[in-house]
Design a protein around this motif. Structure first.
Motif, PDB file in Angstrom:
ATOM      1  N   ALA A  20       0.750  -1.071  -0.012  1.00 41.30           N
ATOM      2  CA  ALA A  20       0.065  -0.196  -0.002  1.00 41.30           C
ATOM      3  C   ALA A  20       0.847   1.166   0.029  1.00 41.30           C
ATOM      4  O   ALA A  20       2.071   1.243   0.624  1.00 41.30           O
ATOM      5  N   VAL A  21       0.374   2.246  -0.729  1.00 34.44           N
ATOM      6  CA  VAL A  21       1.136   3.559  -1.009  1.00 34.44           C
ATOM      7  C   VAL A  21      -0.140   4.501  -0.937  1.00 34.44           C
ATOM      8  O   VAL A  21      -0.708   4.549  -1.595  1.00 34.44           O
ATOM      9  N   LEU A  22       0.409   5.491   0.090  1.00 32.87           N
ATOM     10  CA  LEU A  22      -0.524   6.667   0.235  1.00 32.87           C
ATOM     11  C   LEU A  22       0.105   8.042  -0.532  1.00 32.87           C
ATOM     12  O   LEU A  22       1.375   8.355  -0.294  1.00 32.87           O
ATOM     13  N   TRP A  31       3.167   7.697   2.461  1.00 28.56           N
ATOM     14  CA  TRP A  31       3.115   6.899   3.310  1.00 28.56           C
ATOM     15  C   TRP A  31       3.668   5.635   2.616  1.00 28.56           C
ATOM     16  O   TRP A  31       3.054   5.448   1.443  1.00 28.56           O
ATOM     17  N   TRP A  32       4.308   4.851   3.278  1.00 26.47           N
ATOM     18  CA  TRP A  32       4.736   3.491   2.358  1.00 26.47           C
ATOM     19  C   TRP A  32       4.864   2.195   3.002  1.00 26.47           C
ATOM     20  O   TRP A  32       5.279   2.302   4.361  1.00 26.47           O
ATOM     21  N   SER A  33       4.048   1.321   2.707  1.00 28.22           N
ATOM     22  CA  SER A  33       3.847   0.027   3.912  1.00 28.22           C
ATOM     23  C   SER A  33       5.093  -0.973   3.748  1.00 28.22           C
ATOM     24  O   SER A  33       6.077  -0.639   2.704  1.00 28.22           O
ATOM     25  N   GLU A  42      13.138  -0.280  -0.887  1.00 24.82           N
ATOM     26  CA  GLU A  42      13.271   1.249  -0.366  1.00 24.82           C
ATOM     27  C   GLU A  42      12.487   1.413   0.903  1.00 24.82           C
ATOM     28  O   GLU A  42      11.495   1.057   0.816  1.00 24.82           O
ATOM     29  N   ASP A  43      13.178   2.293   1.969  1.00 28.52           N
ATOM     30  CA  ASP A  43      12.524   2.483   3.224  1.00 28.52           C
ATOM     31  C   ASP A  43      11.700   3.720   2.743  1.00 28.52           C
ATOM     32  O   ASP A  43      11.766   4.328   2.044  1.00 28.52           O
ATOM     33  N   THR A  44      10.685   3.824   3.859  1.00 23.90           N
ATOM     34  CA  THR A  44       9.641   4.948   3.734  1.00 23.90           C
ATOM     35  C   THR A  44      10.446   6.314   3.742  1.00 23.90           C
ATOM     36  O   THR A  44      10.096   7.097   3.023  1.00 23.90           O
ATOM     37  N   GLU A  45      11.406   6.344   4.741  1.00 24.45           N
ATOM     38  CA  GLU A  45      12.280   7.643   4.736  1.00 24.45           C
ATOM     39  C   GLU A  45      12.926   8.068   3.282  1.00 24.45           C
ATOM     40  O   GLU A  45      12.755   9.317   3.165  1.00 24.45           O
TER      41      GLU A  45
END
Length: 771
Positions: A20-22, A31-33, A42-45
């Motif tokens: 899921a990607v917001l 936001w990155w699940s 790749e990380d959310t940051e």
């Protein structure tokens, strides 16, 4: 955030592997699940604030795999996607499922959520017991919880947690497990419970062997409980099959079967021509070609078997070795070895250097050979059985000794007198109890009276028999003193108290007793009871009742008087004296007593002997062949002396009365046709009447009674005891009683409420007259 949790497989309870990607309204990542991190790498940051096209690039899933959902008023959206399954993974999944379902030794079944069987592979169908229905798997029972498998499946449906390693059985509690199950849920592609899978395997050989050993050791405690050697052999083969093998037998030498102790040492088991006493086959039918129960074992040429028996060890052999031991003799092999046998064990029943028998076990259908653990098991079972056999012989020796002693102490079973005919029956207890202390007696008392006694000593064995012997001797001695029943029991109670003082265990010494005296002249029967049940009475008119005697305390209690009961018994009345073993119907003595009265009325007839009536009464006992306690029954059918067979005179204290007494006696003897007894009777009467007048005063009573014996009684008001003594040459008196003792067969003295009576008996058969 709830929407995000549902979309994220890691943060919520959604489908596994869903990313899921917001996005904001400009298409930038907000936001990155964690699933997206795993798919993209790749990380959310690192991706926050970047356009989604830059982040995903060529790794954006095809449109068919992407779902866009409105997420914010500014035009933001939620991008949901998952990695497309690779064709290779799908093929491997199908290969795994197909291989599992095609297993030949692993049963697989599928149930829906309502626990209905939807499909099962061929292996599972092969595990289904013959005649079982479609729901057979759910009806099995968990060996540990003893609950049906259906409850375990319900638990998996409710909790979603798998259950593994469940041993199940289809038979009663304690039977071996038949299957080991594993149950786990089946989810559909969206993670929803779609059903259950059950995998079933048969218990391993090791588990079955462990179960057999455990069960065998548990049942080993039952061997020899009956104290009967043949029963012990049957108990052993019942344990060995199917616990250890498919066929088993036990052979005994004749010494064991005939109740003799086997000789010390080894003298050749086969040379003693043993017999087969117990057999068991797993399929229920003992092979017809083999030695049958009761048949002798044919001689075996192999010397190794002699050596094995001699040292008392288990012998293990396969089929070839077993045939070689028999010299490969086809006829002998067929008699000794079962068909299709592949492994055998043999062990002697050896204890205290005595050989009691030999045990053989074969395997024909069970594929596994005997293990060392099973060899040790057979050794332990045979050692235990040998100890049980030795205990049985110890019991048999004591039982036989006590039984011989018991019967030697009892009176003749049938007696006939002028007062009554009697018949007594004694039946010792069976099972683990030895002979007890029950006894009965019929005593010939003075003046044609008869004494009836029945007693029950506490306990069993030689100690109880010895106590019975002392009490019976004491009763006979006290009865000769012509004591009333209550006084006799008082003296007997004193004796038991002295015996208690001498015993190491005083509580083990005690008894109940009933003593009765019947007088055929007056038809009166006096009796007293020391803790003993009242006798049954059958009157000539067919009425039955219990004599209303009031039982006192058992012998040995002391400090309590006994009461005398007196009843009139018409000729032909039957008294039934017994011990409680006869009427103890499941510990209900009242019901047993009423049954005794009914049977007494039903079986008795004046034309039947009391012996046959007694056998019928004993036969009505709930366990006539194996009573739990000693059974004793004494029947007495009363008689009466006719009025014309007795005569009585009374004389004053005058020396001239001696002449009158002699004249009256002479006349009566002539009337009875007993002239040959005139001389001896004149001397007896002269001596007794003279002494009564000289030492006691008057009045003096004289009575003659004709029956099997001629009774002469002289009564006076004195309580002085006459004594027999040898007079010296210089003595002027003291020879009267000595003379009477020479002329009479029996004589004695009894005391009444006032004075005493001296009596004598002269058998009529000595003068050629009918008794």
């Amino acid at each position: 955030m709830s929407l995000l949790n549902r979309a994220s497989g890691s943060d919520g309870g959604g489908a596994e592997g869903v990313a899921a990607v917001l996005l904001d309204g400009l298409g930038r990542v907000m936001w990155w699940s964690s699933a997206a991190e795993e798919l993209v790498g790749e990380d959310t940051e690192d991706v926050t604030g970047r356009p989604v096209e830059d982040v995903l690039g060529t790794r954006v899933p095809p449109p068919a795999a992407v779902v866009r959902l409105p997420a914010a008023p500014d035009g933001g959206s939620l991008l949901v996607f998952r990695e497309r399954a690779r064709s290779g993974d799908r093929e491997r999944d199908r290969d795994l499922g197909r291989s599992l379902l095609n297993q030949q030794r692993i049963g697989v079944a599928e149930f829906d959520t309502r626990l209905r069987l939807t499909r099962a592979n061929t292996a599972m169908e092969a595990l289904r017991p013959a005649g079982a229905g479609a729901a057979w798997l759910a009806e099995l029972e968990d060996c540990d919880s003893e609950k049906p498998v259906r409850e375990l499946l319900t638990r998996v449906v409710e909790s979603g947690a798998p259950i593994v390693g469940v041993d199940c059985r289809s038979g009663p509690a304690g039977s071996d497990p038949v299957l080991t199950l594993a149950c786990f849920p089946i989810d559909d592609a969206h993670g929803t419970l779609a059903g259950l899978a059950v995998v079933a395997t048969e218990p391993t050989t090791r588990l079955r062997a462990h179960q057999r050993l455990t069960d065998a050791y548990r049942r080993a405690f039952e061997i020899g409980e009956s104290l009967d050697v043949v029963h012990a052999a049957r108990d052993l083969v019942e344990l060995l099959v199917p616990g250890l093998g498919d066929l088993a037998c036990v052979d005994f030498p004749d010494d064991v079967l005939q109740g003799r102790d086997p000789a010390l040492g080894y003298h050749g088991f086969e040379a003693s021509a043993p017999r087969r006493v117990a057999v068991k086959s797993a399929d229920g039918a003992w092979p017809a070609a083999m030695v049958q129960p009761g048949e002798r074992i044919p001689p075996v040429p192999d010397q190794a078997s002699h050596a094995a028996v001699a040292v008392g060890v288990v012998r293990k052999a396969d089929a070839a070795a077993a045939r070689a031991m028999l010299g490969d003799d086809p006829e002998l092999v067929a008699r000794i070895v079962p068909e299709h046998m592949h492994s055998t064990l043999g062990c002697p029943l050896y204890h205290r250097s005595r050989l009691f028998g030999y045990v053989s076990v074969w395997r024909t259908r069970t594929p596994e050979p005997f293990t060392e653990a099973e060899v040790r098991l057979l050794q332990d079972l045979c050692d235990r059985t040998a100890v049980a056999l030795d205990n049985a012989y110890r019991y048999t020796r004591e039982h036989r000794t006590a039984l011989v002693l018991q019967h030697s102490l009892l009176p003749p079973a049938v007696t006939v007198s002028a007062a009554a005919e009697t018949s007594g029956i004694y039946l010792p207890a069976s099972g683990s109890l030895s002979v007890g202390g029950d006894w009965f007696d019929a005593l010939s008392l003075s003046s044609m009276r008869t004494g009836l006694v029945v007693g029950d000593v506490i306990g069993h064995g030689l100690q109880a028999t010895a106590t019975m012997a002392r009490l019976r001797t004491a009763v006979q001695t006290l009865a000769d003193l012509d004591l009333p029943p209550d006084e006799l029991l008082t003296h007997l109670d004193d004796l038991v108290q002295r015996m208690q003082a001498e015993a190491e265990q005083p509580d083990a010494v005690g008894a109940s007793c009933l003593f009765a005296v019947y007088d055929p002249l007056s038809r009166f029967c006096q009796m007293a009871s020391a803790g003993h049940p009242a006798p049954g009475l059958l009157l000539p008119d067919g009425r039955t009742e219990f004599v209303p005697v009031v039982p006192g305390p058992p012998l040995g209690v002391g400090d309590n008087p006994f009461e005398t009961c007196e009843v009139v018994l018409p000729p032909g009345s039957v008294l039934a004296l017994y011990t409680d073993g006869l009427v103890d119907y499941d510990h209900d003595i009242g019901r047993g007593g009423e049954e005794l009265l009914r049977n007494l009325r039903r079986f008795h007839a004046s034309s039947r002997s009391l012996e046959s009536v007694g056998r019928d009464l004993i036969g009505c006992h709930p366990s006539p062949e194996r009573p739990a306690d000693d059974v004793t029954l004494l029947l007495a059918r009363t008689r009466a002396v006719a009025d014309e067979d007795t005569v009585h005179w009374e004389y004053p204290a005058d020396p001239a009365a001696v002449h009158d007494a002699r004249a009256d006696v002479d006349a009566q003897l002539d009337a009875w046709g007993l002239e040959d007894l005139r001389f001896s009777t004149e001397l007896i009467v002269s001596e007794l009447v003279t002494n009564a007048i000289r030492y006691a005063g008057g009045p003096v009573g004289l009575r003659l009674i004709r029956g099997p014996v001629l009774v002469c009684e002289v009564s006076d008001p004195s309580n002085t005891q006459p004594r027999l003594r040898r007079a010296l040459i210089t003595d002027e008196g003291g020879r009267g009683i000595f003379l009477i003792a020479q002329l009479a067969a029996r004589w004695g003295c009894r005391y009444g409420a006032r004075g005493k009576t001296i009596w004598t008996e002269q058998p009529l058969r000595l003068v050629g007259l009918p008794a």
